[in-house]
Design an enzyme around this catalytic site. Structure first.
Site, PDB file in Angstrom:
ATOM      1  N   HIS A 120      -6.951   3.631   7.423  1.00  0.00           N
ATOM      2  CA  HIS A 120      -7.655   2.786   8.444  1.00  0.00           C
ATOM      3  C   HIS A 120      -8.751   3.748   8.955  1.00  0.00           C
ATOM      4  O   HIS A 120      -9.540   3.167  10.107  1.00  0.00           O
ATOM      5  CB  HIS A 120      -6.977   2.386   9.273  1.00  0.00           C
ATOM      6  N   ASP A 175      -0.807   0.192   8.753  1.00  0.00           N
ATOM      7  CA  ASP A 175      -0.966   1.587   9.073  1.00  0.00           C
ATOM      8  C   ASP A 175      -1.442   0.902  10.175  1.00  0.00           C
ATOM      9  O   ASP A 175      -1.689   2.272  11.263  1.00  0.00           O
ATOM     10  CB  ASP A 175      -2.162   1.422   8.486  1.00  0.00           C
ATOM     11  N   TYR A 186      -3.353  -8.940  10.381  1.00  0.00           N
ATOM     12  CA  TYR A 186      -2.845  -8.270  10.545  1.00  0.00           C
ATOM     13  C   TYR A 186      -1.370  -9.453  11.820  1.00  0.00           C
ATOM     14  O   TYR A 186      -2.119 -10.994  11.833  1.00  0.00           O
ATOM     15  CB  TYR A 186      -3.588  -8.188  12.316  1.00  0.00           C
TER      16      TYR A 186
HETATM   17  C1  LIG Z   1     -15.008   0.490  10.618  1.00  0.00           C
HETATM   18  C2  LIG Z   1     -13.710  -0.640  10.835  1.00  0.00           C
HETATM   19  C3  LIG Z   1     -12.324  -0.683  10.475  1.00  0.00           C
HETATM   20  C4  LIG Z   1     -11.812  -1.084  10.797  1.00  0.00           C
HETATM   21  C5  LIG Z   1     -11.585  -1.770  11.265  1.00  0.00           C
HETATM   22  C6  LIG Z   1     -12.845  -2.326  12.004  1.00  0.00           C
HETATM   23  C7  LIG Z   1     -14.134  -1.122  12.362  1.00  0.00           C
HETATM   24  C8  LIG Z   1     -15.891  -1.226  13.115  1.00  0.00           C
HETATM   25  N1  LIG Z   1     -10.900  -2.664  12.043  1.00  0.00           N
HETATM   26  S1  LIG Z   1      -9.934  -2.281  13.397  1.00  0.00           S
HETATM   27  O1  LIG Z   1     -10.860  -3.017  14.366  1.00  0.00           O
HETATM   28  O2  LIG Z   1      -9.064  -3.166  13.162  1.00  0.00           O
HETATM   29  O3  LIG Z   1      -9.309  -1.132  13.309  1.00  0.00           O
HETATM   30  C9  LIG Z   1      -9.831  -3.076  11.088  1.00  0.00           C
HETATM   31  C10 LIG Z   1      -9.199  -4.544  11.055  1.00  0.00           C
HETATM   32  O4  LIG Z   1      -9.512  -5.335  11.966  1.00  0.00           O
HETATM   33  N2  LIG Z   1      -7.965  -4.798   9.895  1.00  0.00           N
HETATM   34  C11 LIG Z   1      -7.826  -3.691   9.306  1.00  0.00           C
HETATM   35  O5  LIG Z   1      -7.552  -3.722   8.313  1.00  0.00           O
HETATM   36  N3  LIG Z   1      -8.839  -2.456   9.012  1.00  0.00           N
HETATM   37  C12 LIG Z   1      -9.370  -2.274  10.085  1.00  0.00           C
HETATM   38  N4  LIG Z   1     -10.759  -1.309   9.614  1.00  0.00           N
HETATM   39  C13 LIG Z   1     -10.091  -0.682   8.605  1.00  0.00           C
HETATM   40  C14 LIG Z   1     -11.105  -0.708   7.702  1.00  0.00           C
HETATM   41  O6  LIG Z   1     -10.641  -1.897   6.793  1.00  0.00           O
HETATM   42  C15 LIG Z   1     -11.109   0.546   6.121  1.00  0.00           C
HETATM   43  O7  LIG Z   1      -9.808   1.284   6.246  1.00  0.00           O
HETATM   44  C16 LIG Z   1     -12.101   1.720   6.715  1.00  0.00           C
HETATM   45  O8  LIG Z   1     -13.120   1.028   7.287  1.00  0.00           O
HETATM   46  C17 LIG Z   1     -12.546   1.933   5.612  1.00  0.00           C
HETATM   47  O9  LIG Z   1     -13.131   3.283   6.001  1.00  0.00           O
HETATM   48  P1  LIG Z   1     -15.048   3.853   6.196  1.00  0.00           P
HETATM   49  O10 LIG Z   1     -14.963   2.812   7.500  1.00  0.00           O
HETATM   50  O11 LIG Z   1     -15.754   4.858   6.107  1.00  0.00           O
HETATM   51  O12 LIG Z   1     -15.524   3.117   4.897  1.00  0.00           O
END
Ligand SMILES: Cc1cc2c(cc1C)[n+](S(=O)(=O)[O-])c1c(=O)[nH]c(=O)nc-1n2C[C@H](O)[C@H](O)[C@H](O)COP(=O)(O)O
Length: 494
Positions: free
Chosen positions: A357, A268, A240
């Site tokens: 995401h 995104d 990020y």
């Molecule tokens: C489930 C989950 C996803 C997060 C995630 C945290 C969780 C609990 N976090 S978030 O807190 O900021 O949204 C990140 C993150 O740190 N950075 C990122 O690039 N994607 C983040 N993602 C998105 C992740 O990298 C994938 O794009 C997404 O999880 C793929 O979908 P599935 O969970 O269905 O496999």
């Protein structure tokens, strides 16, 4: 004269107000009075533990080196004799008792036969704040459900009479040989689900020789996750981008120095999505947002509380700067249309992740698999298909989802929630089994589709006629069960 070496719990307890605030973390006391207004998660969450031991609340959200790194040394007050700290008598919280009962009755690991089984178990046994954060997606969560249901609009055209006695699932990702074409994608706050956090995923990724993408917002310190890797184990960094580019530069250079083999810039999330399950949990309280100086609204949930540093000003003009500060392959994570894939090639990056995401950002964004099906024919037409490595993530729950993605031209896929749920429910053994289940499924389905190795997977093996026709789309569950039974709003905050 005895040198007083340790503070007592009674002494710390005296400093329990917003004008004089000490907390204990991992057996050491810290004066956080001046830090209070800067805390991204707000003041109230700290004041709740003023004069007390805050370790349990601190751990899932903050890498262990946070206080070392960000709290002035003069505020480090030294060790506390923990035998003198009065433990808060936790009145038997009926919900917690209920949860412990569900844990006692949870299915055996061997009774989990697919990745959805882990989700079902995790929903029952995880703390509701953790479940709320992991399972949450943006707005009506339509995109989160579309991510998986889009795969159901793709049908196979298997070929027969191929000698599939030997099937090889291996491939390479950014030059790294992996045993199966998926990687552990970046998901924040691993310690919400498991006391050890992301290092559990590190160990499972090593066992199955797949790559782990280390999240910027990991609960574990970055170096802890890298140190937990075996010799030669490949890890990537998910970034990020911070408004303060010096911080970002330090993070990128350090990751390269520690041996990361890929930089995945998340594009995104100029602002983290509005995830209502997460917001309903009692995670944060009102407080000041250090970066913008605005008050963080009540109930912004974990996501908002930990992401105020992200730079919404990130744009294509930053890509040359990133190429100037690192030799790591650079990939853009969260690309959602073919025009931007072409721009990424022109900008000279080595790959993209077609992703929304996990549905946690823009609701009604299309699934990664649909963007892939839009992208590859255009790249082939332009002769660009080999200029860049294309990954997708989102809703991958079966090996057939992986095979469909590879048939359509993906190099590999990222998997998020399933490994979080498996870890939260069963720890390392859960993630290990989840990965093995995918491997076993994939070996069988490669035979059934008539492919000896992943290079033989191609567009002629799938029928995508219905993929672009969303029909009625996934059911709008949220309207049906607005309050997830496990995350119903608790008593009104005092
Ligand atoms: C489930 C989950 C996803 C997060 C995630 C945290 C969780 C609990 N976090 S978030 O807190 O900021 O949204 C990140 C993150 O740190 N950075 C990122 O690039 N994607 C983040 N993602 C998105 C992740 O990298 C994938 O794009 C997404 O999880 C793929 O979908 P599935 O969970 O269905 O496999």
């Amino acid at each position: 004269m005895t040198v007083k070496t340790q503070l007592t719990g009674v002494e710390v307890a005296k400093h329990n107000s917003s004008s004089d605030c000490w907390v204990i973390v991992h057996g050491r006391a810290y004066d956080v009075t001046e830090f209070l207004p800067e805390h991204p998660g707000g003041q109230k969450i700290i004041l709740k533990y003023a004069g007390k031991d805050a370790t349990e609340e601190f751990d899932p959200i903050h890498p262990p080196d946070t206080l070392e790194k960000y709290l002035d040394k003069s505020k480090h007050l030294g060790p506390v004799d923990m035998t003198t700290v009065i433990k808060e008598a936790t009145e038997d919280d009926p919900e917690e008792l209920e949860r412990q009962k569900r844990i006692a009755e949870m299915p055996l690991l061997e009774q989990c036969y697919n990745l959805m089984d882990f989700e079902a178990v995790a929903k029952r046994v995880m703390k509701k704040t953790a479940w709320g954060y992991y399972s949450s997606a943006a707005d009506d969560e339509i995109t989160m459900r579309e991510n998986h249901s889009a795969f159901h609009r793709i049908w196979f055209r298997p070929q027969i009479l191929v000698d599939v006695e030997k099937v090889d699932l291996g491939t390479t990702m950014l030059g790294t040989k992996v045993d199966i074409p998926f990687y552990v994608t970046a998901t924040a706050l691993g310690k919400l689900g498991h006391v050890e956090g992301e290092v559990v995923l590190t160990r499972a990724a090593h066992k199955h020789n797949v790559v782990q993408m280390i999240p910027t917002l990991a609960s574990c310190a970055f170096d802890e996750i890298v140190d937990a890797a075996a010799d030669g184990q490949v890890q990537w960094l998910q970034l990020y981008v911070n408004k303060d580019r010096d911080i970002t530069k330090r993070i990128v250079e350090h990751a390269e120095k520690r041996g990361c083999k890929g930089l995945f810039i998340t594009v995104d999330a100029p602002q983290l999505g509005r995830r209502e399950k997460d917001m309903r949990s009692k995670f944060t309280d009102p407080g000041s947002n250090v970066q913008s100086g605005q008050a963080v609204e009540t109930n912004q949930g974990a996501a908002r509380a930990i992401s105020s540093f992200i730079d919404p000003g990130l744009s294509w003009k930053d890509v040359p700067w990133f190429r100037s500060i690192t030799k790591m392959p650079i990939l853009l994570k969260g690309v959602q249309r073919v025009e931007d894939v072409i721009k990424a090639i022109e900008a000279g990056v080595q790959g993209v992740v077609l992703s929304n995401h996990g549905g946690r950002q823009l609701d009604f964004a299309r699934s990664g698999i649909e963007i892939l099906a839009e992208t590859m024919p255009v790249l082939r037409q332009l002769g660009l298909e080999n200029k860049i490595e294309i990954y997708i993530d989102g809703g991958i729950r079966r090996s057939t989802d992986i095979i469909k993605a590879l048939c359509l031209g993906a190099k590999g896929v990222g998997i998020g929630r399933p490994f979080l749920y498996a870890m939260s429910a069963y720890g390392f053994n859960g993630v290990d089994r989840a990965m093995q289940l995918l491997k076993d499924e994939m070996e069988m389905n490669m035979r059934l589709i008539g492919a000896q190795n992943v290079d033989q997977l191609n567009p002629s093996m799938v029928d995508v006629k219905s993929l672009f026709n969303h029909g009625y789309g996934p059911a709008d569950n949220l309207a049906v069960s607005v309050y997830d039974p496990l995350v119903t709003p608790g008593p009104r905050p005092k």
